[in-house]
Scaffold this active site. Sequence first.
Site, PDB file in Angstrom:
ATOM      1  N   CYS A   2      49.412  91.726 -55.612  1.00 23.15           N
ATOM      2  CA  CYS A   2      48.809  93.031 -55.874  1.00 23.15           C
ATOM      3  C   CYS A   2      47.591  92.846 -56.778  1.00 23.15           C
ATOM      4  O   CYS A   2      47.623  92.095 -57.744  1.00 23.15           O
ATOM      5  CB  CYS A   2      49.745  94.029 -56.531  1.00 23.15           C
ATOM      6  SG  CYS A   2      51.187  94.404 -55.546  1.00 23.15           S
ATOM      7  N   ARG A  27      44.771  89.106 -53.299  1.00 20.80           N
ATOM      8  CA  ARG A  27      46.053  89.187 -54.012  1.00 20.80           C
ATOM      9  C   ARG A  27      47.095  89.984 -53.244  1.00 20.80           C
ATOM     10  O   ARG A  27      48.272  90.014 -53.636  1.00 20.80           O
ATOM     11  CB  ARG A  27      45.838  89.836 -55.382  1.00 20.80           C
ATOM     12  CG  ARG A  27      44.984  88.976 -56.306  1.00 20.80           C
ATOM     13  CD  ARG A  27      44.883  89.635 -57.645  1.00 20.80           C
ATOM     14  NE  ARG A  27      46.154  89.660 -58.322  1.00 20.80           N
ATOM     15  CZ  ARG A  27      46.505  88.873 -59.326  1.00 20.80           C
ATOM     16  NH1 ARG A  27      45.681  87.972 -59.765  1.00 20.80           N
ATOM     17  NH2 ARG A  27      47.685  88.985 -59.884  1.00 20.80           N
ATOM     18  N   TRP A  73      50.732  94.083 -52.208  1.00 18.65           N
ATOM     19  CA  TRP A  73      51.601  93.133 -51.495  1.00 18.65           C
ATOM     20  C   TRP A  73      53.001  93.695 -51.690  1.00 18.65           C
ATOM     21  O   TRP A  73      53.538  93.698 -52.789  1.00 18.65           O
ATOM     22  CB  TRP A  73      51.460  91.735 -52.087  1.00 18.65           C
ATOM     23  CG  TRP A  73      52.149  90.675 -51.297  1.00 18.65           C
ATOM     24  CD1 TRP A  73      51.615  89.929 -50.281  1.00 18.65           C
ATOM     25  CD2 TRP A  73      53.494  90.214 -51.467  1.00 18.65           C
ATOM     26  NE1 TRP A  73      52.548  89.047 -49.811  1.00 18.65           N
ATOM     27  CE2 TRP A  73      53.717  89.196 -50.514  1.00 18.65           C
ATOM     28  CE3 TRP A  73      54.542  90.568 -52.314  1.00 18.65           C
ATOM     29  CZ2 TRP A  73      54.921  88.525 -50.391  1.00 18.65           C
ATOM     30  CZ3 TRP A  73      55.753  89.904 -52.185  1.00 18.65           C
ATOM     31  CH2 TRP A  73      55.935  88.898 -51.232  1.00 18.65           C
ATOM     32  N   ASN A  99      51.902  96.041 -60.741  1.00 12.07           N
ATOM     33  CA  ASN A  99      52.148  94.743 -60.124  1.00 12.07           C
ATOM     34  C   ASN A  99      53.438  94.225 -60.759  1.00 12.07           C
ATOM     35  O   ASN A  99      53.548  94.216 -61.979  1.00 12.07           O
ATOM     36  CB  ASN A  99      50.964  93.821 -60.463  1.00 12.07           C
ATOM     37  CG  ASN A  99      51.047  92.497 -59.770  1.00 12.07           C
ATOM     38  OD1 ASN A  99      51.882  92.284 -58.907  1.00 12.07           O
ATOM     39  ND2 ASN A  99      50.153  91.588 -60.142  1.00 12.07           N
ATOM     40  N   GLY A 100      54.416  93.845 -59.970  1.00 11.22           N
ATOM     41  CA  GLY A 100      55.670  93.369 -60.550  1.00 11.22           C
ATOM     42  C   GLY A 100      56.854  94.080 -59.926  1.00 11.22           C
ATOM     43  O   GLY A 100      56.715  94.753 -58.901  1.00 11.22           O
ATOM     44  N   GLU A 485      51.320  68.616 -47.741  1.00 11.69           N
ATOM     45  CA  GLU A 485      50.204  69.548 -47.887  1.00 11.69           C
ATOM     46  C   GLU A 485      49.581  69.859 -46.518  1.00 11.69           C
ATOM     47  O   GLU A 485      49.235  71.010 -46.238  1.00 11.69           O
ATOM     48  CB  GLU A 485      49.174  68.957 -48.858  1.00 11.69           C
ATOM     49  CG  GLU A 485      47.931  69.765 -49.086  1.00 11.69           C
ATOM     50  CD  GLU A 485      48.172  71.181 -49.607  1.00 11.69           C
ATOM     51  OE1 GLU A 485      49.295  71.512 -50.000  1.00 11.69           O
ATOM     52  OE2 GLU A 485      47.214  71.978 -49.579  1.00 11.69           O
ATOM     53  N   LYS A 489      49.320  73.633 -45.050  1.00  9.26           N
ATOM     54  CA  LYS A 489      48.049  74.259 -44.661  1.00  9.26           C
ATOM     55  C   LYS A 489      48.135  74.777 -43.234  1.00  9.26           C
ATOM     56  O   LYS A 489      47.734  75.896 -42.943  1.00  9.26           O
ATOM     57  CB  LYS A 489      46.884  73.255 -44.733  1.00  9.26           C
ATOM     58  CG  LYS A 489      46.309  72.940 -46.050  1.00  9.26           C
ATOM     59  CD  LYS A 489      45.601  74.040 -46.788  1.00  9.26           C
ATOM     60  CE  LYS A 489      46.550  74.842 -47.605  1.00  9.26           C
ATOM     61  NZ  LYS A 489      46.839  74.475 -48.943  1.00  9.26           N
ATOM     62  N   GLU A 492      50.528  77.905 -42.905  1.00  8.74           N
ATOM     63  CA  GLU A 492      50.150  79.173 -43.539  1.00  8.74           C
ATOM     64  C   GLU A 492      48.961  79.836 -42.871  1.00  8.74           C
ATOM     65  O   GLU A 492      48.892  81.067 -42.836  1.00  8.74           O
ATOM     66  CB  GLU A 492      49.951  79.035 -45.045  1.00  8.74           C
ATOM     67  CG  GLU A 492      48.775  78.230 -45.495  1.00  8.74           C
ATOM     68  CD  GLU A 492      48.717  78.095 -47.010  1.00  8.74           C
ATOM     69  OE1 GLU A 492      49.129  79.004 -47.717  1.00  8.74           O
ATOM     70  OE2 GLU A 492      48.244  77.048 -47.474  1.00  8.74           O
ATOM     71  N   HIS A 508      66.516  59.565 -39.975  1.00  2.00           N
ATOM     72  CA  HIS A 508      67.737  60.183 -40.503  1.00  2.00           C
ATOM     73  C   HIS A 508      67.914  61.612 -39.990  1.00  2.00           C
ATOM     74  O   HIS A 508      68.568  62.420 -40.634  1.00  2.00           O
ATOM     75  CB  HIS A 508      67.711  60.131 -42.037  1.00  2.00           C
ATOM     76  CG  HIS A 508      67.617  58.732 -42.543  1.00  2.00           C
ATOM     77  ND1 HIS A 508      68.719  57.927 -42.728  1.00  2.00           N
ATOM     78  CD2 HIS A 508      66.528  57.968 -42.828  1.00  2.00           C
ATOM     79  CE1 HIS A 508      68.319  56.731 -43.137  1.00  2.00           C
ATOM     80  NE2 HIS A 508      66.998  56.739 -43.203  1.00  2.00           N
ATOM     81  N   LYS A 607      47.405  85.432 -52.771  1.00  2.53           N
ATOM     82  CA  LYS A 607      46.881  84.235 -53.451  1.00  2.53           C
ATOM     83  C   LYS A 607      47.682  83.882 -54.703  1.00  2.53           C
ATOM     84  O   LYS A 607      47.959  82.719 -54.944  1.00  2.53           O
ATOM     85  CB  LYS A 607      45.411  84.493 -53.815  1.00  2.53           C
ATOM     86  CG  LYS A 607      44.744  83.352 -54.523  1.00  2.53           C
ATOM     87  CD  LYS A 607      44.063  82.446 -53.544  1.00  2.53           C
ATOM     88  CE  LYS A 607      43.504  81.203 -54.204  1.00  2.53           C
ATOM     89  NZ  LYS A 607      43.727  80.027 -53.369  1.00  2.53           N
TER      90      LYS A 607
HETATM   91  C1  F6R Z   1      48.933  77.310 -50.509  1.00  4.98           C
HETATM   92  C2  F6R Z   1      48.789  77.902 -51.818  1.00  4.98           C
HETATM   93  C3  F6R Z   1      50.031  78.151 -52.600  1.00  4.98           C
HETATM   94  C4  F6R Z   1      49.757  77.960 -54.104  1.00  4.98           C
HETATM   95  C5  F6R Z   1      51.000  78.368 -54.899  1.00  4.98           C
HETATM   96  C6  F6R Z   1      50.827  78.126 -56.383  1.00  4.98           C
HETATM   97  O1  F6R Z   1      47.706  77.100 -49.891  1.00  4.98           O
HETATM   98  O2  F6R Z   1      47.716  78.218 -52.254  1.00  4.98           O
HETATM   99  O3  F6R Z   1      51.077  77.346 -52.172  1.00  4.98           O
HETATM  100  O4  F6R Z   1      49.434  76.639 -54.348  1.00  4.98           O
HETATM  101  O5  F6R Z   1      51.255  79.732 -54.686  1.00  4.98           O
HETATM  102  O6  F6R Z   1      49.737  78.832 -56.889  1.00  4.98           O
HETATM  103  P1  F6R Z   1      49.073  78.431 -58.267  1.00  4.98           P
HETATM  104  O7  F6R Z   1      48.417  77.118 -58.086  1.00  4.98           O
HETATM  105  O8  F6R Z   1      48.085  79.531 -58.542  1.00  4.98           O
HETATM  106  O9  F6R Z   1      50.180  78.377 -59.272  1.00  4.98           O
END
Ligand code: F6R
Length: 612
Positions: A2, A27, A73, A99-100, A485, A489, A492, A508, A607
């Site tokens: 949010c 956000r 969100w 937010n929360g 990673e 990527k 998502e 395994h 984000k």
């Molecule tokens: C994936 C991504 C998330 C963040 C995670 C932690 O592309 O961006 O997995 O890495 O939400 O976020 P931060 O780094 O802000 O604690």
Amino acid sequence: MCGIIGYVGNRPAVPILLQALRDLEYRGYDSAGIAVLDGDGVSIAKKQGKLVNLESALSNVPAGTVGIGHTRWATHGRPSDENAHPHASCDGRTMVIHNGIVENYASLKEELSARGHAFRSETDTEILAHLLEERIREGADLFRALRETARRLEGSQAIVAMSLDEPDVLAAARLGNAGGVVVGFGNGETVVASDLAAVLPITQEVAFLADGQVARVTSGGIEVATVDGDPVRLERKRIPIDPVTALKGQFPHFMLKEIHEQPEALADTIWSLATLDPAALYFDDLGSAAARLAQVERVVLIGMGTSLHAAMLGQRYIEAFARVPAFADNASEFRYRDPVLDGRTLVISVSQSGETVDVLEAMAVARAAGALQITVCNTEGAQTTRVAEGTVYTRAGLERGVASTKCFTAAVVALYLLALRLAMAKGRVTEAELAGHLSDLAHLPGAVATIIARRDALRGRAIQLARAEHVLFLGRGLAYPVAMEGALKLKEVSYIHAEGYAAGEMKHGPIALIEPAFPTVAIATQHALRSKMVSNIEQIQARGGPVTAIVTEGDDELAALCDAAIAVPPVSPWLEPVVAVIPLQLLAYDVAVHRGCDVDQPRNLAKTVTVE
Ligand code: F6R
């Protein structure tokens, strides 16, 4: 999660709120809304879906100069017009954005309903409007009403409220770790927002609310107190702004732009922490942590998602260079498992935003146990930097794409340098060795630029992968976190199911999945475990699975063995993760674009994850 914005000043609020919401939309983007005080009344507009829906629904734009806005969100209640914020009290005089999660929502709702309040949404946020209304009716001003309301809430919240009874005031609160509350001081105007992205276009003069603080916000500034009413003086900061990083420029998406920014982001991060001649490290923000590094006997690295993958690499660097036992853990697990910590344990939190709730709660656990803390963070003044004794800032610039790219590679090099700093404190690395490591790093931005410049050559591979329903990513050693990673990527941004595995784990269980329609991406650069990776690749191919390998330039033997190979320039084996991840970021991006996905705002994501 949010985005929150409040404005009180001398200009019409609506354009300012809408611009701020555009800057905050990463956000959350389930719905958006604004409320603006307008003469004796209030205008509220709310719309399900992305901000553009709200913008096209705004017919009469009120001229009022005080307002609040929110991009959501969803937690309580599905995305809908009714559940979009702001929410109003029964008398329509008090409005809130939030937010929360109000964890005692059910009992408060029952209590308020019994006193005759009617609820118009399924959200927990609406509780706040009704509680504020009661306090104001009893004679409290908005500032006091919010402090008193805050004392009744369980869980973490960031709240901004306004009331027709005090039309030139906003009230804002930060309770726990539901995301930040930053106040920006302009010329005859003050803004309050969930993060700097919305504030910096208006002013660089800012202050951050800490947990348990409530602010009375007017066009002339703020008054701050704890929820119990004790006055607080907030320290103001001037935040440098790089206007270029906030814009997409010639790029169609922030994710692509941020992938392209990596050479510069890496150079900025490396040379803000080190010099080549003389070969030296400069960790200016380590504070009191610097003097305690020599006593560290154990390191725990925590993070979530992409930042956890960076932490996994940090673990390997620390063990290799400083020879201190290190362990990387998911912050959401760490915080609940009563970990063994003491004053000689160093906890390194990795967080791009510095506001991720699980990371902050894990840091609280570490603090209670007396552990030393350093945070690796990309956001100036973020909460992790205020909790930890020391900070290592990554200098990647603002990251707007929801899928993290440049902040990952910047965090990896910051951890590499931090591991060397720890090794120096422990006397485990000589000056000549340090000089060697720094000279290896000096080549890294150029190597990354070379891979990015070859993006067109990757497109064909992306089009093929775009047809897959599942993709497996395999790596060993330092390439294992890269495999994780790469899978994250891809899933998502393209919604293709992808898994990252340690290649040794294949036999395994996961190998049962292999068949011609199940492609594997193997990270098989020249690291010490390459020969083991070759065996894994052969085992997959023997079962009909197509393999694309990330190989080091010149490794024609391995390239010939695989169905497709993507070559990356040779770098020091320690730095291979940084070059190997670049083609995986580009592949994920191109696959997603090919499948018509919303790359910068993938479904269900936000984000900064500020709720559990
Ligand atoms: C994936 C991504 C998330 C963040 C995670 C932690 O592309 O961006 O997995 O890495 O939400 O976020 P931060 O780094 O802000 O604690």
